[in-house]
Design an enzyme around this catalytic site. Sequence first.
Site: not given
Ligand code: 13P
Length: 252
Positions: A8, A10, A95, A97, A165, A171, A210
Amino acid sequence: MKPLIAGNWKMNGLSASLAEFDAMVAGYDVVLRSAVDLMVCPPTTLLTSMAVRVGTSGIALGGQDCHAAIQGAHTGCISAEMIADAGGTSVIVGHSERRADHHETSEMVAAKAKAALRAGLLAIICVGETKSERLEGKALAVVGQQLKESVPVDLDASRVVIAYEPVWAIGTGLTPTTADVIEMHAHIRALLSDLFGAAGASIRILYGGSVKPSNAAELLSAANVGGALVGGASLKAADFLPIAQAAAAIVR
Ligand code: 13P
């Protein structure tokens, strides 16, 4: 079933980043291909360029969100049909976010999942608890509730992927213990079996948060972990391909 390693991106990546994608295409060789399904979900601006460059490599492409409607007066939004038209075969929905930044409810996520299947896409439906919910001992209950509300039962189970997740692991460099991953994935598996019957057993449940080359083997070896949804470490071929290789090396 082969593990799925999905990246992803983002809100990261300009046209210069297509060189990284080219390196992923080059590195997804016949050996890796036989063991792991690889996917990249770039920002929509790069989707068509990647679709041209993907060639016969077999890397799947996906969107990061879609609107529930096919088309219409929804400025700035993208439909699942548009993602399919641009060369995507999947879309991430729900997601954390999007749930946080855009106030998306599980009901909205379910409508987006339906839209994904309507357009012929695979729906990658995300769930996950916050740090405070975990500390309060509510992680299983919160994720269970999100799952029940975000996954429409009339979906074709073969077109659904779940991504667990934990919000606090995204992150941050933090990851749950292997025991916690096993517990949560078993919980999700049981709920999927309740929802879909026998078909629930074959739905892939990805872990995300992560994931890096250094922890991929351990996380991906856990029971009921069918792959990973990778954020930061999916931006560079030098990080993303070793995660895929770690998945390939696990004897199932
Ligand atoms: P990270 O791997 O940067 O922690 O992000 C995970 C994520 O949100 C994937 O959708």
